[in-house]
Design a protein around this motif. Structure first.
Motif, mmCIF file in Angstrom:
data_model
loop_
_atom_site.group_PDB
_atom_site.id
_atom_site.type_symbol
_atom_site.label_atom_id
_atom_site.label_comp_id
_atom_site.label_asym_id
_atom_site.label_seq_id
_atom_site.Cartn_x
_atom_site.Cartn_y
_atom_site.Cartn_z
ATOM 1 N N GLU A 93 0.821 -1.216 0.000
ATOM 2 C CA GLU A 93 0.000 0.000 0.000
ATOM 3 C C GLU A 93 0.860 1.273 0.000
ATOM 4 O OE1 GLU A 93 -1.907 -1.297 3.458
ATOM 5 O OE2 GLU A 93 -3.583 -2.241 2.427
ATOM 6 N N ILE A 94 1.666 1.390 -1.044
ATOM 7 C CA ILE A 94 2.535 2.546 -1.233
ATOM 8 C C ILE A 94 2.163 3.195 -2.560
ATOM 9 C CG2 ILE A 94 4.916 3.327 -1.551
ATOM 10 C CD1 ILE A 94 5.773 0.975 0.218
ATOM 11 N N GLU A 95 1.983 4.495 -2.528
ATOM 12 C CA GLU A 95 1.563 5.226 -3.729
ATOM 13 C C GLU A 95 2.745 5.984 -4.316
ATOM 14 O OE1 GLU A 95 -2.447 7.536 -4.803
ATOM 15 O OE2 GLU A 95 -1.216 8.602 -3.340
ATOM 16 N N LEU A 96 2.874 5.879 -5.631
ATOM 17 C CA LEU A 96 3.959 6.530 -6.346
ATOM 18 C C LEU A 96 3.436 7.785 -7.034
ATOM 19 C CD1 LEU A 96 6.853 5.419 -6.453
ATOM 20 C CD2 LEU A 96 6.375 4.620 -8.768
ATOM 21 N N ASP A 97 3.829 8.937 -6.497
ATOM 22 C CA ASP A 97 3.486 10.230 -7.097
ATOM 23 C C ASP A 97 4.804 10.944 -7.395
ATOM 24 O OD1 ASP A 97 2.276 12.502 -8.006
ATOM 25 O OD2 ASP A 97 1.686 13.241 -6.023
ATOM 26 N N ILE A 150 2.024 -2.056 -5.977
ATOM 27 C CA ILE A 150 1.861 -0.720 -5.403
ATOM 28 C C ILE A 150 0.888 0.081 -6.263
ATOM 29 C CG2 ILE A 150 4.189 -0.802 -4.436
ATOM 30 C CD1 ILE A 150 4.994 1.227 -6.630
ATOM 31 N N CYS A 151 0.621 1.333 -5.867
ATOM 32 C CA CYS A 151 -0.328 2.183 -6.587
ATOM 33 C C CYS A 151 0.420 3.302 -7.322
ATOM 34 C CB CYS A 151 -1.343 2.788 -5.619
ATOM 35 S SG CYS A 151 -2.341 1.560 -4.755
ATOM 36 N N TYR A 152 -0.135 3.704 -8.450
ATOM 37 C CA TYR A 152 0.458 4.761 -9.270
ATOM 38 C C TYR A 152 -0.583 5.858 -9.475
ATOM 39 C CZ TYR A 152 3.574 0.839 -10.309
ATOM 40 O OH TYR A 152 4.418 -0.238 -10.206
ATOM 41 N N THR A 153 -0.133 7.114 -9.399
ATOM 42 C CA THR A 153 -1.080 8.227 -9.512
ATOM 43 C C THR A 153 -1.424 8.562 -10.957
ATOM 44 O OG1 THR A 153 0.768 9.795 -9.418
ATOM 45 C CG2 THR A 153 -0.359 9.263 -7.341
ATOM 46 N N SER A 154 -0.613 8.110 -11.905
ATOM 47 C CA SER A 154 -0.908 8.404 -13.312
ATOM 48 C C SER A 154 -0.478 7.245 -14.193
ATOM 49 C CB SER A 154 -0.197 9.690 -13.756
ATOM 50 O OG SER A 154 1.205 9.488 -13.810
#
Length: 449
Positions: free
Chosen positions: A153-157, A175-179
């Motif tokens: 649960e780590i977001e990459l911005d 993981i999660c990506y913002t775009s």
């Protein structure tokens, strides 16, 4: 008696000295030994003696997992802050943090920033707390970072501009990506990357990434897992430019993948296609075999091209697998012809391993006639068949191997406990063999139950 007592005391003293020999080692060596322990276990050694009291604080590694210290009177949160406050190593070779307890995102930022200030070289963060944690931008400007591993649960911005010139290893696991271009942009900012792992799950209703671009001129190892549990297969495009690639691993549903440069340095490849489910896509076989042909420089190949009927429309030709010495093939009712095609174009094959994956018992099995035309590699020495069930086409294939393999040394057949090992061995022993030195054996494998 006095002589015996003195001798006994001498032995005790010698035994005590042997037990404490570890403490006579230099601090640098003791710190190296402690670096193999999780941090909470390394801290425990501080009670051994005054010499050991602060030794753990010099270890250039912090390896902390909150679940390993739950149930103590002090919370994992306070213990971690205490560890960070007491730790004095000027350089952190590794900062490994596995966290599954609820916590404020400010703590996450503080912990990561502390590691960055200590000139961390490998940052490994695994978070599963039921909430998202945005990776601090300080990470993207860390010039000492050699390895970055993110899980959960780590977001990459990403910041607008950054470079990670020292980064050699990058592992991004679910993981999660913002775009949509976050992943591709991160890759392009790591010009010296050599080892890349991407595990990505396509989730229904999410803004999934549909375009992945990997352009890494020094990449040597690449692993990609594309997971999906939807009834409809994901639609994505993956472009790979990695002219120095030596090891490649793919697992999951294949959509649109292309290698932009020949893989002339490829040594090992694992290509396992799955997840199509009930969807029948006529052009799917073209996608599969385009990638298979691109792997033709490999020496070691694990291949599972899929278990659906449309695979029957694909072919290996015209690629030659001149370097291939070992083939691990997952065979189903629908892909026997793929195996046969590979054997024709692999003249230097030495080891062949078949793992049978028959999920639908009533599905039609189709394979090309075995004409014994001598197309099998003249160097084949080892053949293993895992999951043999004495089906007609399986018997014919083994007969073909025995007849055509001129230097075969061993053939190992694994069957389930439902079969009689002696009966199977007796039947197979009746078939003619080209190689007089071939040793045939049958084994029971309970994993097939």
């Amino acid at each position: 008696m006095a002589h015996l007592g003195a001798q006994s005391n001498s032995k005790c003293a010698e035994h005590f000295w042997d037990k404490d020999r570890l403490s006579n080692l230099p601090d640098s060596l003791l710190c190296h030994i402690l670096s193999f322990l999780p941090t909470d276990e390394a801290v425990v050694t501080s009670i051994l003696s005054s010499r050991w009291k602060t030794l753990w604080t010099l270890v250039p590694k912090i390896d902390f997992q909150d679940t390993s210290i739950r149930g103590r009177s002090v919370s994992p949160l306070r213990i971690l802050y205490s560890v960070l406050a007491q730790h004095t190593a000027p350089i952190l070779s590794n900062f490994i943090l596995i966290w599954r307890s609820p916590c404020d995102t400010s703590h996450f930022v503080n912990w990561v920033d502390t590691a960055i200030l200590r000139n961390v070289q490998t940052l490994d963060l695994q978070f599963e707390c039921g909430q998202l944690f945005e990776l601090p931008h300080t990470v993207f400007h860390c010039k000492t970072l050699v390895g970055l591993e993110l899980y959960g649960e780590i977001e990459l911005d990403l910041p607008p501009s950054f470079q990670l010139p020292s980064l050699k290893i990058l592992r991004l696991c679910e993981i999660c990506y913002t775009s949509d271009n976050s992943f591709s942009s991160l890759c392009s900012a790591c010009p010296n990357l050599e080892d890349l792992t991407l595990i990505y799950e396509f989730i229904v209703g999410n803004d999934n990434i549909v375009s992945f671009k990997i352009s890494l001129p020094f990449l040597k190892r690449l692993r990609i897992d594309f997971l999906s549990f939807d009834t409809e297969p994901p639609d994505y495009k993956l472009e790979i430019y990695a002219p120095l690639l030596e090891r490649f691993r793919f697992f999951g549903y294949l959509s649109n993948m292309v290698f932009l440069e020949k893989l002339a340095h490829l040594i090992e490849a694992h290509f396992v296609v799955c997840g199509l489910g009930h969807v029948f896509e006529m052009c799917y076989s073209d996608k599969v075999f385009k990638i298979v042909r691109a792997l033709n420089s490999s020496k070691f190949l694990e291949l599972f091209p899929g278990d659906v009927e449309c695979i029957g429309f694909g072919y290996i030709y015209p690629s030659m697998f001149q370097n291939l010495v070992r083939l691990n093939f997952k065979v189903t009712q629908s892909n026997w012809h793929v195996l046969q095609s590979l054997l024709v174009v692999a003249p230097n094959l030495e080891v062949l391993v078949l793992d049978k994956h028959y999920y639908r018992k009533n599905q039609l099995c189709w394979m090309e006639p075995l004409d014994g035309s001598g197309c099998l590699s003249s160097r084949l020495t080892t053949f293993n068949f895992n999951g043999y069930e004495e089906l007609g086409h399986e018997v014919e294939f083994i007969k073909y191997i025995l007849k055509e393999a001129i230097v075969l040394n061993t053939i190992t057949i694994k069957v389930s406990a439902q079969h009689s090992k002696e009966s199977v061995l007796k039947k197979l022993s009746m078939f003619p063999r080209h190689s007089t030195t071939c040793l045939l054996s049958v084994e029971i494998d309970n994993s097939f139950e």
